[in-house]
Scaffold this motif. Structure first.
Motif, PDB file in Angstrom:
ATOM      1  N   VAL A 160       0.839  -1.204   0.000  1.00 28.04           N
ATOM      2  CA  VAL A 160       0.000   0.000   0.000  1.00 28.04           C
ATOM      3  C   VAL A 160       0.874   1.253   0.000  1.00 28.04           C
ATOM      4  N   MET A 161       1.921   1.269   0.829  1.00 25.97           N
ATOM      5  CA  MET A 161       2.805   2.436   0.893  1.00 25.97           C
ATOM      6  C   MET A 161       3.536   2.639  -0.438  1.00 25.97           C
ATOM      7  N   ARG A 162       3.926   1.540  -1.091  1.00 26.48           N
ATOM      8  CA  ARG A 162       4.586   1.644  -2.383  1.00 26.48           C
ATOM      9  C   ARG A 162       3.650   2.260  -3.420  1.00 26.48           C
ATOM     10  N   GLU A 163       2.375   1.841  -3.410  1.00 24.27           N
ATOM     11  CA  GLU A 163       1.397   2.414  -4.342  1.00 24.27           C
ATOM     12  C   GLU A 163       1.181   3.904  -4.070  1.00 24.27           C
ATOM     13  N   GLU A 164       1.093   4.265  -2.793  1.00 25.00           N
ATOM     14  CA  GLU A 164       0.908   5.675  -2.440  1.00 25.00           C
ATOM     15  C   GLU A 164       2.121   6.508  -2.853  1.00 25.00           C
ATOM     16  N   LEU A 165       3.330   5.964  -2.665  1.00 26.52           N
ATOM     17  CA  LEU A 165       4.548   6.665  -3.057  1.00 26.52           C
ATOM     18  C   LEU A 165       4.594   6.859  -4.572  1.00 26.52           C
ATOM     19  N   GLU A 166       4.230   5.828  -5.318  1.00 24.34           N
ATOM     20  CA  GLU A 166       4.209   5.945  -6.775  1.00 24.34           C
ATOM     21  C   GLU A 166       3.207   7.010  -7.219  1.00 24.34           C
ATOM     22  N   ALA A 167       2.041   7.064  -6.571  1.00 26.24           N
ATOM     23  CA  ALA A 167       1.041   8.076  -6.907  1.00 26.24           C
ATOM     24  C   ALA A 167       1.571   9.476  -6.585  1.00 26.24           C
ATOM     25  N   ALA A 168       2.238   9.634  -5.433  1.00 23.79           N
ATOM     26  CA  ALA A 168       2.785  10.936  -5.051  1.00 23.79           C
ATOM     27  C   ALA A 168       3.897  11.351  -6.012  1.00 23.79           C
ATOM     28  N   MET A 169       4.727  10.418  -6.421  1.00 24.75           N
ATOM     29  CA  MET A 169       5.801  10.724  -7.368  1.00 24.75           C
ATOM     30  C   MET A 169       5.219  11.135  -8.721  1.00 24.75           C
ATOM     31  N   ALA A 170       4.140  10.499  -9.131  1.00 24.53           N
ATOM     32  CA  ALA A 170       3.504  10.858 -10.403  1.00 24.53           C
ATOM     33  C   ALA A 170       2.942  12.272 -10.323  1.00 24.53           C
ATOM     34  N   LEU A 171       2.324  12.611  -9.196  1.00 22.78           N
ATOM     35  CA  LEU A 171       1.800  13.975  -9.022  1.00 22.78           C
ATOM     36  C   LEU A 171       2.933  15.002  -9.024  1.00 22.78           C
ATOM     37  N   LEU A 172       4.034  14.687  -8.351  1.00 27.40           N
ATOM     38  CA  LEU A 172       5.173  15.597  -8.301  1.00 27.40           C
ATOM     39  C   LEU A 172       5.776  15.788  -9.699  1.00 27.40           C
ATOM     40  N   LYS A 173       5.887  14.706 -10.426  1.00 28.94           N
ATOM     41  CA  LYS A 173       6.427  14.783 -11.780  1.00 28.94           C
ATOM     42  C   LYS A 173       5.521  15.627 -12.676  1.00 28.94           C
ATOM     43  N   GLU A 174       4.228  15.429 -12.520  1.00 31.64           N
ATOM     44  CA  GLU A 174       3.254  16.200 -13.300  1.00 31.64           C
ATOM     45  C   GLU A 174       3.351  17.677 -12.964  1.00 31.64           C
TER      46      GLU A 174
END
Length: 193
Positions: A160-174
């Motif tokens: 779950v934490m890995r999925e949340e981190l990936e989502a946060a990284m995608a938002l930051l990249k965007e």
């Protein structure tokens, strides 16, 4: 060792076959009567016992051992293995598992609950060592179950934490890839002036 204690209270028997016969019922009607033939687990050519299923149901120990097989026969499916399947246990070779299943020992619990006399009748070289390994395996499963449960929970939390981190990284990249908005106010001075 709850699983061993539970199966130890059941009769150590295995059904060879179930079938239906018909008896005289009311009037000219025949009524179906289910029958079972069983042997003691661990025997190859042991004494067979045949009885009506209705009579066997009165004996809790025998019925507890035969019920899953009977229900599977009635539903035309294969009976479930009661416990940890021998095929999945690394403590026996495929050939040893085959011999044990021929002797109606289908799970590690069946093997652990076998008496010394039954073990001798199995006729497998090193059966006492196999029996000891089976006992140790079940004891280890019981003692490591809480640890395994905690590891599974930690793995889930990690996922779950890995999925949340990936989502946060995608938002930051965007957010960082957006083109610069036009600046307000005066343009910056050139250094050449």
């Amino acid at each position: 060792m709850d699983s061993v204690d539970e199966t130890a209270r059941l009769a150590h028997i295995y059904p060879l076959k179930f079938w239906t016969d018909y008896e005289d019922g009311e009037g000219d009607e025949l009524r179906p009567v289910d029958w079972v033939t069983w042997v003691k687990k661990g025997t190859q050519n042991g004494n067979e016992t045949t009885d009506k299923v209705a009579r066997v149901k009165r004996d809790d120990m025998k019925w507890g051992a035969l019920k899953p097989y009977y229900e599977a026969w009635k539903s035309k499916t294969e009976a479930p293995v009661n416990g940890y399947p021998l095929d999945a246990w690394p403590g026996v070779t495929a050939e040893q598992a085959r011999v044990l299943k021929e002797r109606h020992v289908r799970s590690v619990e069946d093997l652990v609950n076998s008496s010394d006399a039954d073990l001798i009748k199995i006729g497998l070289p090193g059966i006492r060592q196999i029996h000891g390994r089976a006992k140790a395996f079940l004891e280890a499963r019981v003692s490591t179950a809480p640890v395994a449960k905690e590891v599974a929970q930690l793995r889930e939390e990690n996922r779950v934490m890995r999925e949340e981190l990936e989502a946060a990284m995608a938002l930051l990249k965007e957010a960082t890839n957006k083109p610069d908005a036009p600046r307000r106010g005066r343009p910056p001075k050139d250094d050449a002036e």
